[in-house]
Enzyme design. Sequence first.
Site, PDB file in Angstrom:
ATOM      1  CG  HIS A  19       1.942   1.374   5.070  1.00  0.00           C
ATOM      2  ND1 HIS A  19       3.301   1.197   5.222  1.00  0.00           N
ATOM      3  CD2 HIS A  19       1.794   2.461   4.267  1.00  0.00           C
ATOM      4  CE1 HIS A  19       3.938   2.143   4.555  1.00  0.00           C
ATOM      5  NE2 HIS A  19       3.051   2.920   3.966  1.00  0.00           N
TER       6      HIS A  19
ATOM      7  CD  GLU B  49       2.718   0.434   0.943  1.00  0.00           C
ATOM      8  OE1 GLU B  49       3.469   1.239   1.513  1.00  0.00           O
ATOM      9  OE2 GLU B  49       2.307  -0.603   1.481  1.00  0.00           O
TER      10      GLU B  49
END
EC number: 5.3.1.1
Length: 251
Positions: A96, A168
């Site tokens: 992430h 992302e």
Amino acid sequence: MRKNIVAGNWKMNTTLAEGLALAKGLDEALKGKTPNCDVIIGTPFTHLASVAAAIDTNKIGVAAENCADKEKGAYTGEVSAAMVASTGAKYVILGHSERRAYYHETPEILKTKVELALANGLTPIFCIGEVLEEREAGKHFEVVDAQIAGSLFDLSAEDFGKIILAYEPVWAIGTGKTASAEQAEEIHAHIRATLAAKYGNEVADNCTILYGGSCNAGNAKELFAKPNVDGGLIGGASLAVDKFMPIIEAF
């Protein structure tokens, strides 16, 4: 196997009691419904076993938000992939943007985490994406290609087939700038082409690629309608059932 997936990432939010209430609320909201996507919730380590025991895990998959890059041993404070798997969690979010930025996770570290996750029967949800400077310099394709190659391209085609990717646009998170559905589709299509060049069309076409940039009830339908967007990795909106359910129902 390519699937429609809506995955929540709770991040460092909720106490155990709050997390259990949230998970049970989602479980209740899904009762009697057959969504057109798989639903996953990523919870803090402290919640995994309790949440997995409290909900119907055939309807809602449980994910850890990270795991260690070591198998076991004298690594105080770390949580191994084997420990995660022992809780009933079936997924683990890796790479992430917050982990890359704040905890300096490198492609090499993430490569090891992916291998340990797979060895313990977990499905990695592997995150990739560029920051604002990289997007403005026109390096976004180059950056995501390097992130994928640096951590995943030593995997066999069979093992790569077990990975879920989540793109992302770090530049669109909390900056006031938003990625359009067209921008999401453009980079998802590029990612799939990168996979095809390495592993062939069949592996690329079977890879699930989620979108992780401020996806909400207002834009989910438009995003999920794009041919290369297979769902979302949802942050803030996954912390409230009434905000998360419309995203699940956007398919």
